[in-house]
Scaffold this active site. Sequence first.
Site: not given
Length: 100
Positions: A43-44
């Site tokens: 998620d990054e």
Amino acid sequence: MALQRCPNLIVLPTRFDVYRREAAVIRGILYEFTSTIEPLSLDEAYLDVTEHPSAPGMLAREIRQKIFRRTKLTSSAGIGPNKLIAKIASEINKPMASLK
């Protein structure tokens, strides 16, 4: 520790398959804007958008809106001349207050 501090806490099972699937959708959205992506986790990621014709702020807003439209998930974005500044900037106004 959480259950000790909050005995009425309801713990739900993880749905990592859903998390992975949504992360793949988001990664696909990011690739619509640049092929230079450095993923850090599911998620990054860091994106190099220096070659993109849009202004950075408008581009970040467009990416966040597209993520929300397709997934109903909020996201954050930080803009900077290097990864450290971009990471610090991504913490501003978290969680995302609006998509305006």
